[in-house]
Design a protein around this motif. Structure first.
Motif, PDB file in Angstrom:
ATOM      1  N   ILE A  85      -5.406   3.647  12.487  1.00 52.52           N
ATOM      2  CA  ILE A  85      -5.314   3.406  11.470  1.00 52.52           C
ATOM      3  C   ILE A  85      -2.679   3.777  11.534  1.00 52.52           C
ATOM      4  O   ILE A  85      -3.225   3.335  10.528  1.00 52.52           O
ATOM      5  CB  ILE A  85      -5.547   5.253  11.233  1.00 52.52           C
ATOM      6  CG1 ILE A  85      -7.876   5.446  11.469  1.00 52.52           C
ATOM      7  CG2 ILE A  85      -5.117   5.383  10.012  1.00 52.52           C
ATOM      8  CD1 ILE A  85      -8.807   4.243  10.793  1.00 52.52           C
ATOM      9  N   LEU A  88      -1.836   0.322  11.472  1.00 53.60           N
ATOM     10  CA  LEU A  88      -2.953  -0.338  10.437  1.00 53.60           C
ATOM     11  C   LEU A  88      -1.967  -0.376   9.024  1.00 53.60           C
ATOM     12  O   LEU A  88      -1.598  -1.001   7.888  1.00 53.60           O
ATOM     13  CB  LEU A  88      -4.025  -0.543   9.937  1.00 53.60           C
ATOM     14  CG  LEU A  88      -4.944  -1.214  10.476  1.00 53.60           C
ATOM     15  CD1 LEU A  88      -6.890  -0.997  10.358  1.00 53.60           C
ATOM     16  CD2 LEU A  88      -5.126  -2.820   9.831  1.00 53.60           C
ATOM     17  N   LEU A  91       1.222  -1.743   9.189  1.00 54.64           N
ATOM     18  CA  LEU A  91       1.083  -3.407   8.779  1.00 54.64           C
ATOM     19  C   LEU A  91       0.510  -3.442   7.558  1.00 54.64           C
ATOM     20  O   LEU A  91       1.326  -4.309   6.479  1.00 54.64           O
ATOM     21  CB  LEU A  91      -0.560  -3.892   9.443  1.00 54.64           C
ATOM     22  CG  LEU A  91      -0.746  -5.419   8.932  1.00 54.64           C
ATOM     23  CD1 LEU A  91       0.394  -6.426  10.127  1.00 54.64           C
ATOM     24  CD2 LEU A  91      -1.955  -5.504   9.506  1.00 54.64           C
ATOM     25  N   LEU A  92      -0.187  -3.184   6.450  1.00 58.36           N
ATOM     26  CA  LEU A  92      -0.424  -2.975   5.565  1.00 58.36           C
ATOM     27  C   LEU A  92       0.587  -2.644   4.197  1.00 58.36           C
ATOM     28  O   LEU A  92       1.212  -3.113   3.705  1.00 58.36           O
ATOM     29  CB  LEU A  92      -1.724  -2.233   5.404  1.00 58.36           C
ATOM     30  CG  LEU A  92      -2.617  -2.639   4.989  1.00 58.36           C
ATOM     31  CD1 LEU A  92      -4.296  -2.575   4.906  1.00 58.36           C
ATOM     32  CD2 LEU A  92      -3.518  -4.387   5.434  1.00 58.36           C
ATOM     33  N   HIS A  95       3.815  -4.374   4.610  1.00 56.48           N
ATOM     34  CA  HIS A  95       3.654  -5.838   3.716  1.00 56.48           C
ATOM     35  C   HIS A  95       3.609  -5.438   2.278  1.00 56.48           C
ATOM     36  O   HIS A  95       4.199  -6.034   1.371  1.00 56.48           O
ATOM     37  CB  HIS A  95       2.254  -6.875   3.946  1.00 56.48           C
ATOM     38  CG  HIS A  95       1.927  -7.959   3.638  1.00 56.48           C
ATOM     39  ND1 HIS A  95       3.023  -9.243   4.280  1.00 56.48           N
ATOM     40  CD2 HIS A  95       1.065  -8.198   3.075  1.00 56.48           C
ATOM     41  CE1 HIS A  95       2.228  -9.960   3.013  1.00 56.48           C
ATOM     42  NE2 HIS A  95       1.750  -9.422   2.556  1.00 56.48           N
ATOM     43  N   SER A 154      -0.974  -6.996  -5.661  1.00 56.23           N
ATOM     44  CA  SER A 154      -2.419  -7.331  -5.153  1.00 56.23           C
ATOM     45  C   SER A 154      -3.288  -6.021  -4.927  1.00 56.23           C
ATOM     46  O   SER A 154      -2.886  -5.490  -4.510  1.00 56.23           O
ATOM     47  CB  SER A 154      -2.098  -7.888  -3.720  1.00 56.23           C
ATOM     48  OG  SER A 154      -3.043  -8.234  -2.799  1.00 56.23           O
ATOM     49  N   LYS A 155      -4.052  -6.075  -5.750  1.00 57.76           N
ATOM     50  CA  LYS A 155      -4.992  -5.120  -5.977  1.00 57.76           C
ATOM     51  C   LYS A 155      -5.695  -5.180  -4.973  1.00 57.76           C
ATOM     52  O   LYS A 155      -6.469  -4.178  -4.488  1.00 57.76           O
ATOM     53  CB  LYS A 155      -5.970  -5.104  -7.384  1.00 57.76           C
ATOM     54  CG  LYS A 155      -5.059  -5.383  -8.710  1.00 57.76           C
ATOM     55  CD  LYS A 155      -6.702  -5.331  -9.343  1.00 57.76           C
ATOM     56  CE  LYS A 155      -5.642  -5.507 -11.198  1.00 57.76           C
ATOM     57  NZ  LYS A 155      -6.529  -5.862 -12.497  1.00 57.76           N
ATOM     58  N   ASN A 156      -6.495  -6.182  -4.552  1.00 56.18           N
ATOM     59  CA  ASN A 156      -6.840  -5.711  -3.163  1.00 56.18           C
ATOM     60  C   ASN A 156      -6.240  -4.782  -2.418  1.00 56.18           C
ATOM     61  O   ASN A 156      -6.686  -4.384  -1.217  1.00 56.18           O
ATOM     62  CB  ASN A 156      -7.418  -7.192  -2.052  1.00 56.18           C
ATOM     63  CG  ASN A 156      -8.238  -8.155  -3.249  1.00 56.18           C
ATOM     64  OD1 ASN A 156      -9.751  -7.364  -3.056  1.00 56.18           O
ATOM     65  ND2 ASN A 156      -8.320  -8.792  -4.207  1.00 56.18           N
ATOM     66  N   LEU A 157      -4.943  -5.543  -1.884  1.00 55.16           N
ATOM     67  CA  LEU A 157      -3.950  -4.487  -0.836  1.00 55.16           C
ATOM     68  C   LEU A 157      -3.223  -3.354  -1.266  1.00 55.16           C
ATOM     69  O   LEU A 157      -3.650  -2.312  -0.595  1.00 55.16           O
ATOM     70  CB  LEU A 157      -2.532  -5.548  -0.794  1.00 55.16           C
ATOM     71  CG  LEU A 157      -2.073  -5.398  -0.019  1.00 55.16           C
ATOM     72  CD1 LEU A 157      -1.559  -5.232   1.304  1.00 55.16           C
ATOM     73  CD2 LEU A 157      -0.742  -5.712  -0.076  1.00 55.16           C
ATOM     74  N   LEU A 160      -7.168  -1.639   0.017  1.00 54.14           N
ATOM     75  CA  LEU A 160      -7.388  -1.496   1.236  1.00 54.14           C
ATOM     76  C   LEU A 160      -6.095  -0.340   1.668  1.00 54.14           C
ATOM     77  O   LEU A 160      -6.916   0.080   2.883  1.00 54.14           O
ATOM     78  CB  LEU A 160      -7.321  -3.001   2.596  1.00 54.14           C
ATOM     79  CG  LEU A 160      -8.260  -3.761   2.343  1.00 54.14           C
ATOM     80  CD1 LEU A 160      -7.981  -5.184   3.409  1.00 54.14           C
ATOM     81  CD2 LEU A 160      -9.602  -3.322   2.664  1.00 54.14           C
ATOM     82  N   ILE A 164      -6.964   3.790   4.262  1.00 50.13           N
ATOM     83  CA  ILE A 164      -5.946   3.456   4.936  1.00 50.13           C
ATOM     84  C   ILE A 164      -5.640   4.780   5.097  1.00 50.13           C
ATOM     85  O   ILE A 164      -4.879   5.585   5.908  1.00 50.13           O
ATOM     86  CB  ILE A 164      -5.108   2.487   5.503  1.00 50.13           C
ATOM     87  CG1 ILE A 164      -6.747   1.343   6.059  1.00 50.13           C
ATOM     88  CG2 ILE A 164      -4.567   2.904   6.789  1.00 50.13           C
ATOM     89  CD1 ILE A 164      -7.125   1.348   7.252  1.00 50.13           C
TER      90      ILE A 164
ATOM     91  N   GLU B  84      -4.977 -13.728  -3.842  1.00 48.96           N
ATOM     92  CA  GLU B  84      -4.570 -12.386  -2.731  1.00 48.96           C
ATOM     93  C   GLU B  84      -5.569 -12.558  -1.328  1.00 48.96           C
ATOM     94  O   GLU B  84      -5.087 -11.496  -0.093  1.00 48.96           O
ATOM     95  CB  GLU B  84      -5.144 -11.081  -3.833  1.00 48.96           C
ATOM     96  CG  GLU B  84      -4.171 -10.892  -5.086  1.00 48.96           C
ATOM     97  CD  GLU B  84      -4.839  -9.908  -5.877  1.00 48.96           C
ATOM     98  OE1 GLU B  84      -4.450  -9.676  -6.758  1.00 48.96           O
ATOM     99  OE2 GLU B  84      -5.623  -8.762  -5.188  1.00 48.96           O
ATOM    100  N   LEU B  88      -4.422 -11.737   2.275  1.00 49.32           N
ATOM    101  CA  LEU B  88      -4.587 -10.209   2.799  1.00 49.32           C
ATOM    102  C   LEU B  88      -4.926 -10.989   4.297  1.00 49.32           C
ATOM    103  O   LEU B  88      -5.064 -10.701   5.594  1.00 49.32           O
ATOM    104  CB  LEU B  88      -5.679  -9.364   2.577  1.00 49.32           C
ATOM    105  CG  LEU B  88      -5.265  -8.445   1.826  1.00 49.32           C
ATOM    106  CD1 LEU B  88      -6.134  -7.947   0.678  1.00 49.32           C
ATOM    107  CD2 LEU B  88      -4.206  -7.739   2.629  1.00 49.32           C
ATOM    108  N   LEU B  91      -2.826 -12.070   7.188  1.00 43.13           N
ATOM    109  CA  LEU B  91      -1.834 -10.954   7.639  1.00 43.13           C
ATOM    110  C   LEU B  91      -3.102 -10.713   8.560  1.00 43.13           C
ATOM    111  O   LEU B  91      -2.086  -9.656   9.418  1.00 43.13           O
ATOM    112  CB  LEU B  91      -1.221 -10.110   6.469  1.00 43.13           C
ATOM    113  CG  LEU B  91      -0.992  -8.687   6.613  1.00 43.13           C
ATOM    114  CD1 LEU B  91      -0.152  -9.075   7.250  1.00 43.13           C
ATOM    115  CD2 LEU B  91      -1.330  -7.855   5.818  1.00 43.13           C
ATOM    116  N   ASN B 156     -10.654  -0.481  13.354  1.00 43.15           N
ATOM    117  CA  ASN B 156     -10.391  -0.359  12.113  1.00 43.15           C
ATOM    118  C   ASN B 156     -10.268  -1.662  11.206  1.00 43.15           C
ATOM    119  O   ASN B 156     -10.459  -2.552  10.118  1.00 43.15           O
ATOM    120  CB  ASN B 156      -9.538   0.437  11.980  1.00 43.15           C
ATOM    121  CG  ASN B 156     -10.199   1.727  11.633  1.00 43.15           C
ATOM    122  OD1 ASN B 156     -10.914   2.323  11.475  1.00 43.15           O
ATOM    123  ND2 ASN B 156     -10.022   3.106  12.866  1.00 43.15           N
ATOM    124  N   LEU B 160     -11.743  -4.139   8.395  1.00 39.09           N
ATOM    125  CA  LEU B 160     -11.270  -4.256   6.890  1.00 39.09           C
ATOM    126  C   LEU B 160     -11.007  -6.313   7.669  1.00 39.09           C
ATOM    127  O   LEU B 160     -11.681  -6.530   6.226  1.00 39.09           O
ATOM    128  CB  LEU B 160      -9.836  -4.126   6.936  1.00 39.09           C
ATOM    129  CG  LEU B 160      -9.022  -2.563   6.446  1.00 39.09           C
ATOM    130  CD1 LEU B 160      -7.810  -2.304   6.445  1.00 39.09           C
ATOM    131  CD2 LEU B 160     -10.351  -2.159   6.078  1.00 39.09           C
TER     132      LEU B 160
END
Lengths: 221, 221
Positions: A85, A88, A91-92, A95, A154-157, A160, A164, B84, B88, B91, B156, B160
């Motif tokens: 976790i 991640l 990473l997320l 970015h 980026s709504k998707n980012l 996610l 996390i 997006e 992702l 990434l 994890n 994702l």
DNA sequence: TTACGCAAAATATCATATATTATTGACATC
DNA sequence: GATGTCAATAATATATGATATTTTGCGTAA
């Protein structure tokens, strides 16, 4: 006539979802615990169907484990899991932070400064030993990190990352301890780097910040 | 006594979940379409409770939009969304690929070679114009990319990635077209780079591969 | 100890009742 | 005549309790 002053129609399902998720993150429902429908029905005052909807959702997010024909359990915790976790999150969030710094406008800066200020008020109180505001403090922490990456576009980012972050937060709440003013200093450093549009530095400090929190949590395992 | 030869007790809920998710990804349920409970009940032969469980789960995964008191809709598609998703995927899959190449053992190599071989069989048939196997081809594509990152050692991260990959797949299915043998060449190049443990090259080709697919899909919008 | 089978408990599913939203059409207003 | 408002009705989503399966726990016999 403002009959719906604050969206009065909060559905039973959504409130139950929020409550159970909160109770998992803040440790009121222990890791690995069996989630018996009848007991939950008693406690949360919702019918089994509603609870099953909720638990299925939470299973998709990873806060609950659903075992076919055998019911639901609070997701267990482990060393490996928290390490995954944390990595991640690096990473997320790293970015997203880079993108946000590149794209953020004046509004973004404004919200960011405000969020940091409100977080700092809580950090001062925590340092003074007032632990009664632990939950508020963590919410402000959440809002500050959220504000940092809000301009990533980026709504998707963001979606996610939100999941996390909440999982990471659960581990922080499990170990209960306060990392002192180290974290506060790191927050300020990230804020400054973001405002001066130095994404590389901001990313580095963020990584340090998250991995320090990880080490701190691992000591308690 | 193998009474459960292949886990015979597939629950109505889980099969319905799989079916609806499949139908969204493969375009049988159109983007933005209203998901009326009564119509779904008719079509999938499950009760409303089951359907609500399913739709709530899929909403958590992002394949369905749940609007309070107004029901459920298939998640809409848009240019921004696919961009997006593609970014992702670069990434997450790129990161997982690097880890996997660093950590993979002989078993991993074996599975990977096997997965590529089975994918390639389908690519040859697609190039020959046999589109009847489109769905199998895509499953093999899925399995190959899955095999590449399987050794990343983070459940994890794999979870994702799986969701993002499926969203990307939906866009590919929407535009229907076949990118010719370009994709096949890229697959082979990624395989070779992975086997020679050249993670930088593998990551680069993967990024090219994904972004080429994105451009290809965007042309149809 | 292991295996078997019955009783109790828990889960999965369904059919139905309640609450909310959307639609229609009559009536008033510009 | 067109537009806007409101109440009655239809359609739909939310929520509940009841029923059907499955699993689990325990006592008994080999």
């Amino acid at each position: 006539m403002l009959k719906n002053a604050q969206r009065a129609t909060a559905t039973v399902g959504s409130t139950t979802h929020e409550r159970i998720k909160h109770d998992i993150i803040f440790g009121l429902l222990a890791p690995g615990a069996k989630l018996k429908l009848s007991a939950l029905k008693e406690h949360y005052g919702a019918s089994v169907s509603i609870l099953r909807e909720t638990l299925n959702s939470l299973a998709s997010e990873g806060f609950v484990i659903a075992e076919e024909q055998r019911g639901f359990f609070v997701a267990p915790v482990s060393r490996e899991d928290i390490e995954e976790i944390a990595n991640l999150r690096v990473l997320l969030e790293g970015h997203a932070l880079k993108l946000s710094i590149e794209r953020g406008d004046a509004d973004w800066e404004g919200h960011l400064v405000a969020a940091h200020h409100k977080l700092h008020l809580m950090e001062v109180r925590m340092q003074a030993g007032d632990v009664s505001i632990r939950e508020t403090w963590k919410r402000r922490d959440w809002e500050f990190h959220q504000a940092l990456i809000q301009a990533c576009d980026s709504k998707n980012l963001l979606a996610l990352h939100s999941i996390i972050f909440d999982k990471y937060l659960r581990y922080q709440m499990l170990v209960l301890t306060f990392r002192g003013d180290e974290a506060a200093i790191e927050h300020k450093a990230i804020l400054d780097a973001a405002l001066s549009r130095d994404s590389a530095t901001a990313q580095n400090i963020l990584e340090t910040h998250i991995l320090a929190g990880l080490r701190h949590a691992l000591m308690a395992f």
